[in-house]
Design an enzyme around this catalytic site. Sequence first.
Site, PDB file in Angstrom:
ATOM      1  N   TYR A 142       0.828  -1.214   0.000  1.00 21.82           N
ATOM      2  CA  TYR A 142       0.000   0.000   0.000  1.00 21.82           C
ATOM      3  C   TYR A 142       0.862   1.264   0.000  1.00 21.82           C
ATOM      4  CZ  TYR A 142      -4.670  -1.963   0.943  1.00 21.82           C
ATOM      5  OH  TYR A 142      -5.882  -2.593   0.861  1.00 21.82           O
ATOM      6  N   LYS A 189       3.234 -15.296   2.324  1.00 19.55           N
ATOM      7  CA  LYS A 189       3.508 -15.987   1.065  1.00 19.55           C
ATOM      8  C   LYS A 189       5.026 -16.220   1.021  1.00 19.55           C
ATOM      9  CE  LYS A 189       2.124 -17.637  -2.928  1.00 19.55           C
ATOM     10  NZ  LYS A 189       1.248 -18.813  -3.063  1.00 19.55           N
ATOM     11  N   ASP A 221      -2.759 -18.210   0.156  1.00 20.26           N
ATOM     12  CA  ASP A 221      -3.732 -18.904  -0.711  1.00 20.26           C
ATOM     13  C   ASP A 221      -4.411 -20.030   0.062  1.00 20.26           C
ATOM     14  OD1 ASP A 221      -1.223 -20.103  -0.659  1.00 20.26           O
ATOM     15  OD2 ASP A 221      -1.205 -20.676  -2.776  1.00 20.26           O
ATOM     16  N   ASP A 245      -6.324  -7.126   4.167  1.00 25.87           N
ATOM     17  CA  ASP A 245      -7.466  -6.475   3.517  1.00 25.87           C
ATOM     18  C   ASP A 245      -8.353  -7.537   2.870  1.00 25.87           C
ATOM     19  OD1 ASP A 245      -9.013  -4.352   2.417  1.00 25.87           O
ATOM     20  OD2 ASP A 245      -8.003  -4.658   0.504  1.00 25.87           O
ATOM     21  N   ASP A 249     -12.311  -9.264   4.292  1.00 29.54           N
ATOM     22  CA  ASP A 249     -13.581  -9.264   3.543  1.00 29.54           C
ATOM     23  C   ASP A 249     -14.100 -10.694   3.439  1.00 29.54           C
ATOM     24  OD1 ASP A 249     -13.374  -6.512   3.043  1.00 29.54           O
ATOM     25  OD2 ASP A 249     -14.152  -6.734   1.000  1.00 29.54           O
TER      26      ASP A 249
HETATM   27  C1  IPM Z   1     -10.356  -1.286   4.173  1.00 30.66           C
HETATM   28  C2  IPM Z   1     -10.606  -0.634   2.839  1.00 30.66           C
HETATM   29  C3  IPM Z   1      -9.440   0.296   2.526  1.00 30.66           C
HETATM   30  C4  IPM Z   1      -8.194  -0.550   2.436  1.00 30.66           C
HETATM   31  C5  IPM Z   1      -9.624   1.159   1.270  1.00 30.66           C
HETATM   32  C6  IPM Z   1     -10.891   1.965   1.316  1.00 30.66           C
HETATM   33  C7  IPM Z   1      -8.431   2.041   1.009  1.00 30.66           C
HETATM   34  O1  IPM Z   1     -10.810  -1.572   1.854  1.00 30.66           O
HETATM   35  O2  IPM Z   1     -10.223  -0.560   5.178  1.00 30.66           O
HETATM   36  O3  IPM Z   1     -10.293  -2.510   4.228  1.00 30.66           O
HETATM   37  O4  IPM Z   1      -7.895  -1.124   1.383  1.00 30.66           O
HETATM   38  O5  IPM Z   1      -7.476  -0.636   3.436  1.00 30.66           O
HETATM   39 MN    MN Z   2     -10.867  -3.630   2.572  1.00 29.49          MN
END
Ligand code: IPM
Ligand code: MN
Length: 372
Positions: A142, A189, A221, A245, A249
């Site tokens: 990032y 990884k 993975d 990240d 999710d």
């Molecule tokens: C998160 C979001 C952020 C990230 C974005 C909005 C920059 O997806 O907080 O997980 O990638 O960290």
């Molecule tokens: Mn995110």
Amino acid sequence: MNLKIALLPGDGIGPEVLEQAVKCLQAVEETFNHNFTYKEALVGAIAIEKKRNPLPNTTLELCKEADAVLFGAIGDPKYDNDPEAKIRPEQGLLRLRKELELFANIRPVKIFPSLIHNSPLKKDIISKTDFIIYRELTGGIYFGEKKINAEGTVASDLCEYSEKEISRIAHLAFKAAKNRRNKLTLVDKANVLESSRLWRKVVTKIGESYPEVVLDFLFVDNAAMQIILNPRQFDVILTENMFGDIISDEGSVIGGSIGLLASASVGDENALFEPIHGSYPQAKGKDIANPIASILSAAMLLEHFGLFEEAMAVREAVDKSLEKSVVTPDLNAKSQYGTGQVGDFIAHNIVDSEDDINMNDENIGLGKSTII
Ligand code: IPM
Ligand code: MN
């Protein structure tokens, strides 16, 4: 306790869900005699629109002065669909994380028994899931050097980590494991990436100071597969920025809605609390966004300041809304409750958790108004 809280509603559904979290914090103030002050500032696409800067200086200063930041959401399709855009809303959040040195992002993934049927995954796989992700937040791909050649045909993003960056979050993750079930899984990884091999080396060494914690390793993975095959095997997951990240999710699928997952981003001096979901622009202004992730982020804020009873009151009120199905349509397609009503219900139950007098269970079942 006196707390100065900076409110950054941001974009999309951010303002709507944040408003509900504030209602709940106000209910906590009233019930437990605290004094929180709130100051709002611009961030993200709205800040670009109004100040031509996704993180105006006044916003950054406010956050630095505050005891904690409560964040809504960031992002706008206008920028998502324009790869040429030089200024992007996300830059505001990324710079804020960097400036406040919020190096650890903590994302709990826990199944709510009353929602077990909401998950697309099988009940016996996900029941009793309870793990927490420690995602490194201010390093890696990032923030590494970004390059694009003059012709715009070759681009790169550098993934760089130092021993110091790894060790400060590793200590937090080991401490968390010590207070939980003594298991830490490093997700990396290391079969391919040099930076991952450094993570393994540093984390293994630190692990010697936490002999009670069992440390194991998973390639990312494989971890992506294990999280939905057998989520109960995890206690604390430690990982770098981008892997964290992605797998967080993925973790949200277990609970059945991304609208439930809260997070805390902490550093040595500052702390920021935000839902893991994004700005969900399609739902903006429709009063359908789930406020629970934002409300649970406020609970994490309270915990951060040692207000455990208060945080518990918020969590119990959330549990009640789930049990009584006073929820937004993402959790119950037939529900007629909006974002604001769910927020009111939860806040009301914080103020008086024993007070069922005004609740009409029959109406609740029909998705009609109860106390609200
Ligand atoms: C998160 C979001 C952020 C990230 C974005 C909005 C920059 O997806 O907080 O997980 O990638 O960290
Ligand atoms: Mn995110």
